[in-house]
Design a protein around this motif. Structure first.
Motif, short mmCIF file in Angstrom:
data_model
loop_
_atom_site.label_atom_id
_atom_site.label_comp_id
_atom_site.label_asym_id
_atom_site.label_seq_id
_atom_site.Cartn_x
_atom_site.Cartn_y
_atom_site.Cartn_z
N ARG A 168 2.04 8.64 -6.42
CA ARG A 168 1.78 10.47 -5.75
C ARG A 168 2.63 11.44 -6.01
N ALA A 226 -6.75 0.64 -2.59
CA ALA A 226 -6.47 1.70 -2.05
C ALA A 226 -5.22 2.71 -1.39
N GLY A 227 -3.73 2.39 -2.42
CA GLY A 227 -3.21 3.55 -2.70
C GLY A 227 -4.27 4.43 -4.09
N VAL A 255 1.38 4.06 -3.24
CA VAL A 255 0.52 5.78 -2.32
C VAL A 255 2.26 6.97 -3.01
N TYR A 272 0.72 -1.18 -0.09
CA TYR A 272 0.19 0.36 0.51
C TYR A 272 1.19 1.34 0.57
N THR A 291 -6.21 6.48 -2.33
CA THR A 291 -5.77 7.93 -0.76
C THR A 291 -5.39 8.76 -1.63
N ILE A 341 -6.54 12.89 -2.16
CA ILE A 341 -5.23 13.72 -1.90
C ILE A 341 -5.62 14.66 -2.28
#
Length: 863
Positions: free
Chosen positions: A87, A126-127, A83, A79, A130, A134
Motif C-alpha cells: 500500500r 489477503a494483503g 498490506v 498480513y 485488501t 482499497i
C-alpha cells in the motif's frame, strides 16, 4: 489485458520506471494491437494456470504433512506487513498515474522463515487483495498479480525446504546462506514472469527489457536482501525487537537513493526527448509541426491526450492526438477543459506572439512537479516559435506563389498573360510537350472601343471578363487562353491531330462569343476576328506570333471571322516589318518628306490653306504613302522624331510661302499617340517660334475615329495648344460612331468631310444628307467645313449648293512639293495668282470669305 500486465508488474518489485516509455503501449489499446493482445493473453493465461497448479500442490503438501496452524499473531503480522508493503511506496510519475516499486519481497521472505509456506501464500494474497480493494483495482489485474505472487512464494518456499530451513515462530533457524539463495530464486522467478510480459507489451525483446536500468534494479534487490537478512538475524538471534526500528530507516535510505537516481534518469531522458522533439518542430510545414507536437506531447508529459487549439490566434483549428497518433484535425471547439486537464498558453518568451493554447489531458486530477512545469513551458515556447515560423513561411510561400501567379496572369481576366504564353510556347519549341500539331489563334475584338466610348471603361472591363470566360470555357483541355493586352487575346492550340483541326477549333471558340451579353442593362454583341498560324519549323514564338498577327489582319480586311496564315500573302507584312527596322535610319537621313495639297474656296477657286502630307522616299521601295508605313511608325519608338520632322518641314514651307506673299495656314495630321507625349505641345510651340509662324496659321488635324477615352487622355495637350492659338480640325468627319461625343470633348475649328461622302454626293441622297447636316451643324457651332476628295466640277457645284464653301482634291491639284506649291500659287489660274479654278459666279454675287491682303511680295494673304 496489457493494462493488467503493466499495473501488476508495478507492484511486484520490478520497477517500471526503469523501463521509461517502454510501458507506454500498455496504457491505451489501439486497433493495431490485436496480435500483441493475443500474445499477452497467452502469457498471462499461462501464469494463471501455473499458479493454480502450484497452489494445488501447496495445499496437497500441507494436507499430507499435516501442517499445523501457526499462531494468529504471526499471521496477522505477515498480513499487516504485506498490506503496508503493497500500500505504501515511494512514488514517481509514469504515464498519467503515480507508480513506484514496492517492498513486497520483505513480508514474503520473513513470512517463509516464520510460518509454513501455505499460510504465507494465504497472508500475502489477503494483503494484496485488501490493498486492491482499497484502491478499487481491476479484478483481472488482481487475478494476474495474485497468480504471479503464488508462483514467486511457492518457488521461494520450496527453496527454503530444500535447504533444510524449517519455519518456526519461536525458534527460526534460517541461515544467511539459505536466505540469500532463496531470495535469488525469488528474484529469478519474478523476472521470468515479468520480463516476457513487458517485452511483448512494449514490442521489444526480453534481453533489451532485462538490460534496461539493470544497475538500479540490482541495487534495489540487494538493498531488499540486506533488509531481509537484517530482520531475520534479529529474529533468529532473539535480541531486542527494538532493533527492527532501523528497518524503515534502511528502506527509506534505499528508496531515496533509488528515487533520485530514477528522477535523474527520467529528467535526462525527458530533456533528450524534448530536444529531439524541438528538432522535429523545425519543419516549415504547419501541419507537420502541429501533428508532431500533439503526438510527441503525450510521450513528453505522460498525458492521455494532447490538444493544440489555435482558435485564439484567429484560426479555427484544433489538433488532437493520443498515444496512437493524431486522432483529430479540424475546427474547434476543443474536447478537454476540466480538472484533469492542464492548459498552457502558446506564446513566445517575450509574449510578443500568441499562437493559441496547449492542453494536456490526464486520467485524473494531477499536479505537475516543478521540473515538469518548466519542461512544459519550454515545450510550449518552442511550439509557439515553430508555429510562428511555419506560419511566416506559409505566408512567404503564399506571397511567392501569388507573385508568380500575378507575373503569369492578366489581373483583369485571370487568363494567362503574354509572358506565360511565350513560356508555354517555348516549351513546345524546346520539345518538352506532348505530341501533335501546335497552332496559335490570335483574336482581336471588332469595334470594342465603342463600348468604352458609350458605356465607359467599367463596362468595357466587364465585357473583357465575359469574353475571357467564354474563351476559357470553350478551350480544349491543354489549350492555353491568354490576354495579350487591350482587346487582344491569344489561344495556344495543342495536341491537334491534323492542321485542319486548328481552323475547326478556332471557329468553335469564336462562335462562343456570338451570344449576346448584358452589360449595365444593355444587350451587346461581341464580334471578333481571328488569325491562325501553325507552329513554324524555325523562328520560335516570335515568328508564330507574327504569322498569327498577319492572318488576323487578313481576316479583318476580308471581313471574315478567321483566316489562316498563308506565306504567299505575307509579302506586305514582311515589307512592313522590314520597314520597321529601317525607321531610325530614315529619320536620321531625312528620308521623310512632306507634300502639300491646296485647300480651295469652292466658290472663287482661290487657295485658302494647304494640308501637309508625309511621304517616305525609300531608297529601295521608292515613294511610300502614309498608308504603307504610318502604322509601323506609330508602333515603333520613332514616332516623336517622325512627327517633329513633318511639323518642321510644314512650318518651314509655310514661312517660305509667307515671304513670297502667300500667308496660308498649313494643316498637319497628328497621331493620337503623339498627343499622349507630354512633350508634344512644347515641341509644337518651339517649332512655331523657330519658323516665326503665328500659332493660328497652324491647323492640327485629328482623326474623327479618336475614342472618347483617348480624348479624355489627350485633353490636356489639346487645351494647351488651343490656348496658344493653334487651330484644330476634325478629319474624316462622318466615318466615326460618335461625332457629337467627339465634338463635345474637343473645341475644333474645322470639320473635314470624308471623301466617301464627296464621291457619292451627286448620286446618293444619303451622302448629300450627311453633308447638309454636317454643314448645318458646323454653321451652328461657327465651324468651317472642308470637303476632301473633290475630283469633278459637278461635285464642286453640288458641295457649293449644299453650303460647303471649301474643299481639296484632284480637281484643283494633287499633292506636291513645297517649291512646286509656291510656283502653282504664283501662276494661279486664268491670270489670277493664288487661284486654282475658275470662279463659279460673278464678284459680289454671293457673300464671299474675307479677301486676302496683298503682301509686299506681290501675293495675297488669306483672310
Amino acid at each position: 489485458m496489457r493494462e493488467l500486465a503493466r499495473m501488476n508488474t508495478l507492484e511486484t518489485g520490478n520497477d517500471p520506471a526503469a523501463l521509461g516509455d517502454r510501458t507506454a503501449p500498455l496504457q491505451k489499446r489501439s486497433s493495431n494491437d490485436d496480435a500483441t493482445d493475443r500474445q499477452l493473453q497467452l502469457l498471462i493465461g499461462l501464469v494463471v494456470v501455473l499458479a493454480i497448479g502450484v497452489a494445488a500442490l501447496d495445499v496437497l503438501h500441507a494436507v499430507t504433512t499435516r501442517t499445523a496452524i501457526p499462531n494468529p499473531p504471526a499471521l496477522i503480522l505477515i498480513y499487516a506487513f504485506s498490506v503496508i508493503s503493497y500500500r505504501f511506496k515511494i512514488e514517481i510519475r509514469i504515464r498519467s498515474s503515480h507508480n513506484g516499486s514496492t517492498w513486497g519481497d520483505v513480508p514474503i521472505m520473513v513470512g517463509l522463515v516464520l510460518v509454513p509456506m501455505p499460510w504465507v501464500v494465504l497472508c500475502v494474497i489477503a494483503g494484496m487483495a485488501t490493498v486492491r480493494i482499497i484502491n478499487r483495482a481491476d479484478p483481472l489485474k488482481s487475478i494476474f498479480a495474485i497468480a504471479k505472487e503464488v508462483l514467486v512464494i511457492s518457488a521461494t518456499g520450496a527453496t527454503f525446504l530444500v535447504l533444510g530451513t524449517r519455519p518456526g515462530v519461536d525458534h527460526p533457524n534460517a541461515s544467511v546462506l539459505a536466505v540469500t539463495v532463496a531470495y535469488l530464486v525469488l528474484w529469478l522467478v519474478d523476472d521470468l514472469v515479468f520480463h516476457p510480459v513487458i517485452a511483448v507489451a512494449s514490442r521489444s525483446t526480453i534481453g533489451k527489457v532485462f538490460r534496461n536500468d539493470l544497475g538500479g534494479r540490482v541495487f534495489v534487490r540487494l538493498a531488499t536482501l540486506a533488509t531481509v537478512i537484517y530482520i531475520i538475524e534479529v529474529l533468529v538471534s532473539g535480541t531486542s525487537l527494538f532493533l527492527l526500528a532501523f528497518v524503515p530507516v534502511l528502506v527509506g535510505c534505499a528508496h531515496l537513493w533509488r528515487l533520485r537516481r530514477l528522477r535523474t534518469h527520467q529528467e535526462r531522458d525527458s530533456w533528450r526527448q524534448l530536444a529531439d522533439t524541438t528538432d522535429e518542430l523545425s519543419s516549415v510545414d504547419l501541419n507537420q509541426v502541429l501533428h508532431i507536437a500533439a503526438a510527441q506531447g503525450t510521450k513528453l508529459f505522460s498525458a492521455g491526450e494532447v490538444e493544440i487549439d489555435l482558435t485564439a490566434s484567429g484560426v479555427d483549428r484544433v489538433v488532437r492526438a493520443g498515444l496512437d497518433g493524431v486522432s483529430y484535425d479540424g475546427p474547434g471547439p476543443r474536447k478537454f477543459d476540466g480538472e484533469s486537464s492542464i492548459t498552457t498558453e502558446l506564446e513566445t518568451r517575450d509574449r510578443s506572439y500568441h499562437a493559441g493554447v496547449l492542453v494536456l489531458d490526464f486520467d485524473g486530477k494531477i499536479k505537475l512537479t516543478e521540473f515538469e512545469q518548466y519542461k512544459l513551458k519550454t515545450f510550449a515556447s518552442a511550439l509557439c516559435t515553430a508555429i510562428r515560423n511555419a506560419a511566416a513561411y506559409a505566408e512567404l510561400r503564399r506571397i511567392s506563389e501569388q507573385n508568380a501567379y500575378d507575373a503569369a496572369h492578366d489581373p483583369l481576366t485571370g487568363l494567362a498573360n503574354r509572358r506565360e504564353l511565350y513560356e508555354r510556347a517555348d516549351e513546345y519549341f524546346a520539345g518538352r510537350t506532348e505530341d501533335g500539331v501546335v497552332a496559335l489563334l490570335l483574336i482581336d475584338l471588332n469595334h470594342f472601343k465603342e463600348v468604352n466610348d458609350t458605356l465607359g471603361h467599367a463596362a468595357g472591363d466587364a465585357v473583357l471578363r465575359e469574353v475571357a470566360r467564354r474563351l476559357d470555357d470553350a478551350a480544349a483541355p491543354g489549350d492555353l487562353v491568354a490576354r495579350l493586352g487591350g482587346d487582344e487575346f491569344a489561344v495556344l492550340l495543342v495536341n491537334l491531330l491534323t492542321p485542319a483541326l486548328a481552323t475547326h477549333r478556332a471557329e468553335q471558340m469564336l462562335s462562343a462569343l456570338e451570344t449576346t451579353l448584358e452589360v449595365e442593362g444593355m444587350q451587346i454583341t461581341v464580334e471578333a476576328a481571328g488569325g491562325i498560324a501553325l507552329a513554324p519549323g524555325s523562328g520560335g514564338i516570335n515568328e508564330l506570333m507574327r504569322r498569327a498577327d498577319v492572318a488576323m489582319y487578313q481576316a479583318k480586311r476580308a471581313g471574315q471571322q478567321t483566316a489562316t496564315y498563308a506565306h504567299a500573302q505575307d509579302t506586305a507584312d514582311v515589307e512592313r516589318l522590314m520597314l520597321g527596322g529601317e525607321l531610325q535610319r530614315a529619320v536620321a537621313k531625312h528620308e521623310f518628306v512632306v507634300d502639300f495639297q491646296p485647300i480651295v474656296d469652292l466658290g472663287s477657286g482661290e487657295v485658302i490653306a494647304a494640308e501637309a502630307l508625309a511621304r517616305w522616299q525609300h531608297p529601295e521601295y521608292g515613294y511610300l504613302t502614309p498608308m504603307q508605313f504610318l502604322e509601323t511608325v506609330e508602333r515603333s519608338g520613332q514616332l516623336p522624331a517622325f512627327a517633329d520632322a513633318v511639323l518642321d518641314q510644314a512650318l518651314a514651307a509655310s514661312g517660305g510661302w509667307r515671304e513670297a506673299g502667300f500667308d496660308l495656314p498649313v494643316a498637319v495630321n497628328v497621331s493620337p499617340r503623339s498627343l499622349l507625349d507630354p512633350r508634344f505641345p512644347a515641341t509644337v510651340l518651339t517649332r512655331l517660334a523657330r519658323h516665326d509662324v503665328a500659332p493660328e496659321r497652324l491647323v492640327l488635324e485629328l482623326a474623327e475615329t479618336l475614342t472618347i477615352s483617348q480624348l479624355d487622355t489627350v485633353g490636356r495637350a489639346l487645351d494647351e495648344l488651343r490656348e496658344a492659338g493653334v487651330r484644330l480640325a476634325l478629319d474624316d468627319f462622318g466615318t466615326g460612331v460618335s461625332p457629337l461625343s467627339v465634338l463635345s470633348h474637343i473645341p475644333v475649328n474645322q470639320l473635314k468631310i470624308d471623301r466617301v461622302f464627296v464621291t457619292s454626293v451627286e448620286t446618293s441622297s444619303e451622302a448629300a444628307a450627311v453633308i447638309r447636316s454636317t454643314v448645318d451643324l458646323a454653321r451652328s457651332l461657327h465651324l468651317t467645313v472642308i470637303a476632301e476628295g473633290v475630283e469633278s466640277e459637278p461635285q464642286r457645284l453640288a458641295l457649293w449648293e449644299l453650303g460647303c464653301v471649301a474643299g481639296q482634291g484632284h480637281l484643283f491639284a494633287r499633292p506636291m512639293a513645297s517649291a512646286r506649291m509656291l510656283a502653282t500659287l504664283q501662276r494661279g489660274s486664268g491670270g489670277r495668282p493664288g487661284a486654282l479654278a475658275a470662279a463659279m459666279h460673278d464678284a459680289g454675287a454671293v457673300v464671299r470669305m474675307p479677301r486676302r491682303r496683298r503682301s509686299s511680295g506681290g501675293g495675297r494673304s488669306a483672310g
